[in-house]
Motif scaffolding. Structure first.
Motif, short mmCIF file in Angstrom:
data_model
loop_
_atom_site.label_atom_id
_atom_site.label_comp_id
_atom_site.label_asym_id
_atom_site.label_seq_id
_atom_site.Cartn_x
_atom_site.Cartn_y
_atom_site.Cartn_z
N LEU A 70 0.81 -1.22 0.00
CA LEU A 70 0.00 0.00 0.00
C LEU A 70 0.84 1.26 0.00
O LEU A 70 0.45 2.28 -0.58
CB LEU A 70 -0.93 0.00 1.22
N ALA A 71 2.01 1.19 0.64
CA ALA A 71 2.87 2.38 0.70
C ALA A 71 4.26 1.97 1.17
O ALA A 71 4.42 0.97 1.88
CB ALA A 71 2.29 3.42 1.66
N TYR A 72 5.27 2.72 0.74
CA TYR A 72 6.61 2.50 1.26
C TYR A 72 6.65 2.97 2.71
O TYR A 72 6.04 3.99 3.06
CB TYR A 72 7.64 3.31 0.46
N SER A 73 7.37 2.26 3.56
CA SER A 73 7.50 2.68 4.96
C SER A 73 8.96 2.55 5.38
O SER A 73 9.67 1.65 4.91
CB SER A 73 6.62 1.84 5.88
N ALA A 74 9.39 3.48 6.21
CA ALA A 74 10.79 3.52 6.64
C ALA A 74 11.20 2.22 7.32
O ALA A 74 10.47 1.67 8.13
CB ALA A 74 11.01 4.70 7.59
N LYS A 75 12.34 1.71 6.93
CA LYS A 75 12.99 0.52 7.49
C LYS A 75 12.37 -0.80 7.04
O LYS A 75 12.78 -1.86 7.52
CB LYS A 75 13.07 0.59 9.01
N MET A 76 11.42 -0.74 6.13
CA MET A 76 10.91 -1.99 5.57
C MET A 76 12.02 -2.65 4.74
O MET A 76 12.90 -1.97 4.20
CB MET A 76 9.68 -1.75 4.69
N LEU A 77 11.98 -3.96 4.65
CA LEU A 77 13.01 -4.72 3.96
C LEU A 77 12.43 -5.36 2.71
O LEU A 77 11.40 -6.04 2.77
CB LEU A 77 13.58 -5.80 4.88
N ALA A 78 13.07 -5.12 1.57
CA ALA A 78 12.62 -5.71 0.30
C ALA A 78 13.62 -6.78 -0.12
O ALA A 78 14.84 -6.58 -0.05
CB ALA A 78 12.52 -4.64 -0.77
N VAL A 79 13.11 -7.91 -0.57
CA VAL A 79 13.94 -9.01 -1.08
C VAL A 79 13.64 -9.14 -2.57
O VAL A 79 12.49 -9.33 -2.96
CB VAL A 79 13.64 -10.33 -0.36
N ALA A 99 9.40 4.52 -8.68
CA ALA A 99 10.78 4.04 -8.69
C ALA A 99 11.60 4.77 -7.63
O ALA A 99 11.59 6.00 -7.57
CB ALA A 99 11.39 4.24 -10.07
N LYS A 100 12.30 4.00 -6.81
CA LYS A 100 13.16 4.55 -5.77
C LYS A 100 14.60 4.11 -6.03
O LYS A 100 14.85 2.96 -6.41
CB LYS A 100 12.72 4.08 -4.38
N GLU A 101 15.53 5.04 -5.84
CA GLU A 101 16.93 4.73 -6.09
C GLU A 101 17.42 3.62 -5.16
O GLU A 101 17.04 3.56 -3.99
CB GLU A 101 17.80 5.98 -5.88
N VAL A 102 18.26 2.74 -5.69
CA VAL A 102 18.93 1.71 -4.90
C VAL A 102 20.39 2.11 -4.78
O VAL A 102 21.06 2.38 -5.79
CB VAL A 102 18.83 0.33 -5.57
N VAL A 103 20.89 2.18 -3.54
CA VAL A 103 22.28 2.58 -3.31
C VAL A 103 23.03 1.47 -2.60
O VAL A 103 22.44 0.52 -2.10
CB VAL A 103 22.37 3.90 -2.50
N SER A 104 24.33 1.58 -2.54
CA SER A 104 25.18 0.55 -1.93
C SER A 104 25.11 0.60 -0.41
O SER A 104 24.48 1.50 0.17
CB SER A 104 26.62 0.74 -2.38
N VAL A 105 25.78 -0.35 0.24
CA VAL A 105 25.85 -0.34 1.70
C VAL A 105 26.51 0.93 2.20
O VAL A 105 26.29 1.35 3.34
CB VAL A 105 26.60 -1.57 2.23
N ALA A 106 27.33 1.55 1.35
CA ALA A 106 28.01 2.79 1.73
C ALA A 106 27.16 4.02 1.42
O ALA A 106 27.56 5.14 1.71
CB ALA A 106 29.35 2.90 1.01
N ALA A 123 17.31 -5.04 0.61
CA ALA A 123 17.54 -3.60 0.71
C ALA A 123 16.54 -2.99 1.68
O ALA A 123 15.35 -3.31 1.64
CB ALA A 123 17.42 -2.94 -0.66
N PHE A 124 17.03 -2.12 2.54
CA PHE A 124 16.17 -1.41 3.50
C PHE A 124 15.74 -0.08 2.90
O PHE A 124 16.54 0.61 2.27
CB PHE A 124 16.91 -1.16 4.82
N TYR A 125 14.51 0.29 3.12
CA TYR A 125 14.00 1.59 2.65
C TYR A 125 14.25 2.61 3.76
O TYR A 125 13.80 2.44 4.90
CB TYR A 125 12.52 1.50 2.33
N ASP A 126 14.97 3.68 3.44
CA ASP A 126 15.33 4.67 4.47
C ASP A 126 14.40 5.88 4.50
O ASP A 126 14.69 6.87 5.16
CB ASP A 126 16.78 5.14 4.28
N GLY A 127 13.29 5.75 3.78
CA GLY A 127 12.35 6.86 3.72
C GLY A 127 12.45 7.63 2.42
O GLY A 127 11.54 8.39 2.07
#
Length: 285
Positions: A70-79, A99-106, A123-127
């Protein structure tokens, strides 16, 4: 039978309630389950773990859960599993929410090869964007390189290679046209050091009395520096660690006896070289 007391999901007993317990206790069991869920996933206000059918193309991946998110939420985990290896900056779009950008662990944008087709990634969604929980091969390679080869991102090392010189790692020029001329600047007192690792063409300007010395010449091979000295006729130059070749071929460590002179104002040139045996020689060019 007493209603079970639950704090976390692990406290739930699948054998309870039994068929013999009063139906009136059913509400209490439901409350226990809710309590255990809230305690076990404390702080999450939306989806926690999301996966589904993988799709999209290289750099623009999609994820379609059977039950739409339903919506992106902070700290949700996508596989997700990339359908193709990425070739640069990358996005992930779940349930068509955008579409949300995917970035590295850094936390930096992905580069080609960070994601490999067919591999599992989390990947964790940081908001704002998705941050990989996986360490990619590129990230490991760069981490190893930057840790083993200091200064790899220093612009001053552009066009150079990292090599071992006398057991010490150093950046050296590998340009068929020769190293850029390195300017050691002005020297007015103390000791001026000519370091072979700075390149095979160097210059220095005298503004006062000082001592000239040389270092960084590699062992086991011929190496030299063409040195431009400006205004050196105005000082009585002294040197340490340099064996000077006189006009008649004789050798001396006393610069004053070498017969080399410089103009009071202007440029003179000498060659400092080594045959790899630890002795550094100097001769007027």
């Amino acid at each position: 039978m007493a209603v079970e007391n639950v704090t976390y999901l692990g406290d739930l007993n699948p054998a309870m309630p039994t068929g013999a317990e009063p139906k009136s206790e059913g509400d209490d069991h439901v409350r226990n389950i809710k309590k255990g869920l809230r305690q076990s996933f404390a702080g999450f206000l939306g989806a926690i773990l999301v996966t589904g059918a993988d799709g999209g193309a290289a750099n623009t991946y999609t994820l379609t859960p059977a039950q739409p998110l339903l919506a992106y939420s902070a700290k949700m985990l996508a596989v997700f599993v990339p359908t193709a290896s990425n070739t640069g900056a990358t996005t992930l779009n779940i349930s068509g929410l955008g579409a949300k950008e995917v970035v590295s662990v850094a936390g930096v944008p992905l580069v080609a090869g960070d994601l490999t087709a067919g591999r599992f990634y989390t990947a964790f969604y940081d908001g704002t964007r998705f941050r990989l929980d996986n360490v990619t091969q590129n990230y490991v390679d760069q981490l190893v390189i930057s840790g083993t080869v200091p200064g790899v991102n220093d612009p001053a090392n552009n066009g150079k290679v990292f090599a071992s010189q006398n057991g010490v790692g150093a950046w050296i020029g590998l340009d068929g046209r020769g190293d850029p001329v390195f300017d050691n600047g002005e020297v007015g007192s103390g000791t001026a050091v000519i370091d072979h690792r700075k390149g095979d063409g160097q210059k220095i300007k005298a503004v006062g009395q000082h001592t000239l010395t040389a270092t960084g010449f590699p062992a086991g091979r011929l190496a030299g520096v063409l040195l431009e000295l400006t205004n050196y006729g105005t000082i009585a130059l002294t040197t340490t660690g340099i064996t000077w070749i006189k006009a008649d071929g004789a050798e001396t460590t006393n610069f004053a006896q070498s017969g080399i002179t410089f103009p009071a104002a202007g440029r003179g040139r000498v060659v400092l070289y080594s045959l790899g045996d630890g002795v550094i020689y100097g001769k007027r060019a």
